[in-house]
Design an enzyme around this catalytic site. Sequence first.
Site, PDB file in Angstrom:
ATOM      1  N   ALA A   1       0.859  -1.105   0.070  1.00 48.17           N
ATOM      2  CA  ALA A   1       0.095   0.178   0.015  1.00 48.17           C
ATOM      3  C   ALA A   1       0.917   1.212  -0.094  1.00 48.17           C
ATOM      4  CB  ALA A   1      -1.035   0.079   1.267  1.00 48.17           C
ATOM      5  N   TYR A   2       1.906   1.344   0.859  1.00 45.22           N
ATOM      6  CA  TYR A   2       3.042   2.337   1.151  1.00 45.22           C
ATOM      7  C   TYR A   2       3.476   2.802  -0.442  1.00 45.22           C
ATOM      8  CZ  TYR A   2       6.369   5.416   3.187  1.00 45.22           C
ATOM      9  OH  TYR A   2       7.117   6.652   3.421  1.00 45.22           O
ATOM     10  N   VAL A   3       3.889   1.485  -1.114  1.00 45.32           N
ATOM     11  CA  VAL A   3       4.631   1.666  -2.252  1.00 45.32           C
ATOM     12  C   VAL A   3       3.914   2.083  -3.391  1.00 45.32           C
ATOM     13  CG1 VAL A   3       6.002   0.514  -3.963  1.00 45.32           C
ATOM     14  CG2 VAL A   3       6.732   0.372  -1.850  1.00 45.32           C
TER      15      VAL A   3
END
Length: 253
Positions: free
Chosen positions: A160-162
């Site tokens: 999700a962060y990437v």
Amino acid sequence: MTTNQPTPPTAATRVAVVTGGSRGIGRAVCRKLARDGLAIVVNYAHDAAAAEETVAAINAAGGRAIPVQADVADEKAVATLFDRAEQEFGGVDAVVNCAGRLALSPVADLDLAVLDALYRTNVRGAFAVAQQAARRLRPGGSFVGFSTSVVGTQFPAYGAYVAGKSAVESVMLILARELRGRDITVNTVAPGPTATDLFLEGKTPEQIDRLAKAPPLERLGTPEDIAHVVAFLTSPEGHWVNGQVLRANGGLV
């Protein structure tokens, strides 16, 4: 013939807006740019006490800084943030968007409400700040966005962060091209493992040690390491660097 473009600053009046400036990398950026002579607008979302500490440290050292609360995903609040910068210091010459969220989860287990919250800050917030930067930065100015080296390393649990940070990298490259003719640079800094509260939270000593040994320099980065990179990109000396993603990670592949 009149224009709506901001007027260039004098040497003594360069001004930086730093989102997420109350803690971690943002705080280090604020303090470094202040030492370099810029007036600083320290943006924060919730932790007013930490922002006041950052401002007090800058002012005690002879710099100039004010705290301004704003949720970076709220476009009206971000516009007010830039209004304050112009009212207090006369304009904006550097914008550094350090504000961000981190949530780790395997893709299969990710709560999509967490994904939405992550995107709200990391993607929508990046857009809101970029819009005001594009409208307000004076000639000779610089915008620095933040990504992560995990875009390249692809560590598990960072999906999700990437996903959000990959979007930021693409938008920053496009913005650099959209600002052709304005004498404004747009770059992205993508730190590797850096010893901040955001990074250290939830990790075991063994995990931290393993990540510290991953780069050839065999240590975690520090907020000050990243702040020096930002200071170069926002300085006259770094003005020929434009439309780039700089992986500041000690050689982590």
